[in-house]
Motif scaffolding. Structure first.
Motif, PDB file in Angstrom:
ATOM      1  N   UNK A 375       7.624 116.485  34.824  1.00 15.52           N
ATOM      2  CA  UNK A 375       8.873 115.983  34.236  1.00 15.52           C
ATOM      3  C   UNK A 375       9.812 115.675  35.400  1.00 15.52           C
ATOM      4  N   UNK A 376      10.136 114.398  35.581  1.00 13.53           N
ATOM      5  CA  UNK A 376      10.973 113.999  36.720  1.00 13.53           C
ATOM      6  C   UNK A 376      12.368 113.635  36.245  1.00 13.53           C
ATOM      7  N   UNK A 377      13.369 114.168  36.963  1.00 19.22           N
ATOM      8  CA  UNK A 377      14.765 113.832  36.661  1.00 19.22           C
ATOM      9  C   UNK A 377      15.341 113.199  37.927  1.00 19.22           C
ATOM     10  N   UNK A 378      15.725 111.944  37.841  1.00 23.60           N
ATOM     11  CA  UNK A 378      16.209 111.243  39.031  1.00 23.60           C
ATOM     12  C   UNK A 378      17.156 110.126  38.590  1.00 23.60           C
ATOM     13  N   UNK A 379      18.242 109.935  39.356  1.00 26.21           N
ATOM     14  CA  UNK A 379      19.199 108.884  38.940  1.00 26.21           C
ATOM     15  C   UNK A 379      18.792 107.485  39.414  1.00 26.21           C
TER      16      UNK A 379
END
Ligand SMILES: Cc1cc2nc3c(=O)[nH]c(=O)nc-3n(C[C@H](O)[C@H](O)[C@H](O)COP(=O)(O)OP(=O)(O)OC[C@H]3O[C@@H](n4cnc5c(N)ncnc54)[C@H](O)[C@@H]3O)c2cc1C
Length: 414
Positions: A375-379
């Motif tokens: 699960x990747x969280x990146x802006x």
């Protein structure tokens, strides 16, 4: 697959090629040499043996039949090394507890041995190792070589190298795999030196060219910017180390057992200069257990500061997860090195890997891309981490992570 061809008009029936062929691929018929294509391994031993240049090798490319892996493998093995057969896995143990990487290697070793049509064997060195020997059979070993000796109770380079070298020289395996652990890295280098063969350390992928019987050993090279496939075509055994958690553990068949092949060490304690005094475990290594974590919450430069890691820690606590980090976060001093995931950190294989504010540089990916769910969280919607992610959340992690904590807490309290 290529094989040796014969210009029949040039053959004088001298049988020189038949004598030198280590694979019995050549035989005499009506005074002229014939080839059995399936048996020819393209080792080229026969070519210089022929006084009339009647033999030639039809190369794969020329026939438009390059192997699937695309690597042109040429072998020039001395006949005594061509006789080496079988795949071995060294089962590492400490105080009678086997290292999980050994079982992961048994799974990979089995695939390779089946492709080569040979047996998979385990090697167990230590004192009172009967339980481990049985487990090796349960994880798929067809043979288990055992040296059970008080001298091998605690790991020391010299006696373990002595034992492994002795076994290899006697039983002659073509492939020898070990874990890229502290012990495995130390032992593999010493054994390869003692056997005068090659070693590819820290492999992330193994395959085999079945025709040439050459192990294709892939690992990051040039600072992780490329993946290099390394061959040890002309020496035996071919030796690799593989990091824990890179390969998956095979099925354990508890009903399996077998009779071990027991050998004697033949080395007296007085002959060994190094003495074992005490084992002092690394305090931090026992607090941070990325190896066995089912869930890892990892942060990168996008976390922004060390307080940012307190928020990730809270998420990890809610999920019962371990805390991981990219090298950028470690180098910024926000978190200890023991948490680093990647080429120069730990290789992990959790069920769920949260990558928060991590760009997805290749050196990070090689350490976590085998996780079941990422699960990747990146802006940045173009961040490379999304190319390996199962689920991607594009946005500011400083807003998303607190929301996740809230949601998971609410779910837990219901
Ligand atoms: C020989 C060698 C070995 C290496 N070994 C390792 C290793 O073991 N492990 C490792 O990790 N690296 C390693 N590296 C370093 C690697 O090349 C990268 O530099 C490093 O992984 C980058 O870390 P990062 O993704 O945290 O930082 P960056 O690449 O700077 O990425 C930060 C990411 O955070 C995002 N971001 C910023 N703010 C936010 C926000 N508010 N919300 C959401 N996203 C945000 C950005 O869009 C960016 O994608 C190695 C390099 C070399 C040369």
């Amino acid at each position: 697959m290529g094989y040796v061809h014969i210009k029949k008009e040039k053959c004088i029936g001298c049988e020189q090629c038949v004598v030198v062929c280590p694979f019995e691929a050549l035989f005499m018929k009506d005074g002229i040499v014939e080839v059995i294509p399936d048996k020819c391994k393209e080792c080229r031993k026969c070519l210089p043996a022929c006084p009339t240049e009647a033999l030639y090798l039809e190369r794969r490319e020329r026939r438009g039949q390059r192997p699937e892996h695309g690597i042109d493998v040429t072998v020039d093995l001395p006949p005594e090394l061509a006789r080496y057969k079988g795949v071995w896995v060294m089962v590492e143990q400490q105080d009678g507890t086997p290292h999980s990487v050994s079982w992961e290697l048994m799974g990979e070793g089995l695939k390779i041995s089946q492709k080569l049509g040979v047996e998979l064997s385990a090697v167990v060195l230590g004192e009172n190792v009967d339980g481990i020997r049985r487990e090796a059979f349960q994880y798929g070993a067809q043979n288990v070589y055992v040296i059970d000796d008080p001298v091998l109770k605690d790991y020391r380079t010299y006696p373990y190298t002595f034992a492994m070298t002795k076994l290899v020289n006697k039983h002659k395996p073509e492939i020898l795999l070990m874990g890229a652990t502290s012990l495995g890295r130390d032992l593999a280098g010493a054994v390869a030196t003692s056997l005068k063969t090659g070693l590819t350390a820290d492999c992330t992928k193994l395959d085999v060219d079945e025709a040439a019987r050459v192990l294709l050993q892939t690992r990051p090279a040039f600072g992780g910017n490329i993946m290099a496939t390394i061959l040890c075509a002309n020496h035996r055994p071919q030796m690799s180390t593989v990091r824990p958690r890179v390969m998956s553990r095979p099925y354990k068949d508890e009903s399996r057992d077998g009779t071990p092949i027991v050998e004697q060490l033949g080395l007296a304690e007085e002959k060994i200069r190094t003495k074992f005094i005490e084992f002092i475990p690394d305090a931090v290594a026992h607090v941070v257990n990325l190896d066995d974590a089912d869930i890892i919450v990892a942060g990168g430069r996008g976390v922004g500061c060390d307080e940012g890691f307190s928020v990730l820690k809270e998420l990890a606590e809610v999920l019962g997860a371990e805390l991981g980090a990219s090298r950028a976060a470690v180098e910024a001093g926000w978190i200890d090195y023991e948490h680093q995931v990647g080429q120069t950190g730990k290789t992990v294989r959790p069920k769920i890997y949260f990558a928060c504010g991590i760009s997805g540089a290749i050196q990070h990916l090689v350490g976590m891309q085998n996780s079941d769910v990422i699960i990747a969280i990146n802006n940045d919607p173009n961040a490379a981490i999304f190319s390996v992610a199962t689920y991607g959340i594009v946005g500011d992690m400083h807003k998303i992570v607190p929301e996740l904590i809230k949601q998971f807490k609410d779910k837990k309290n219901k």
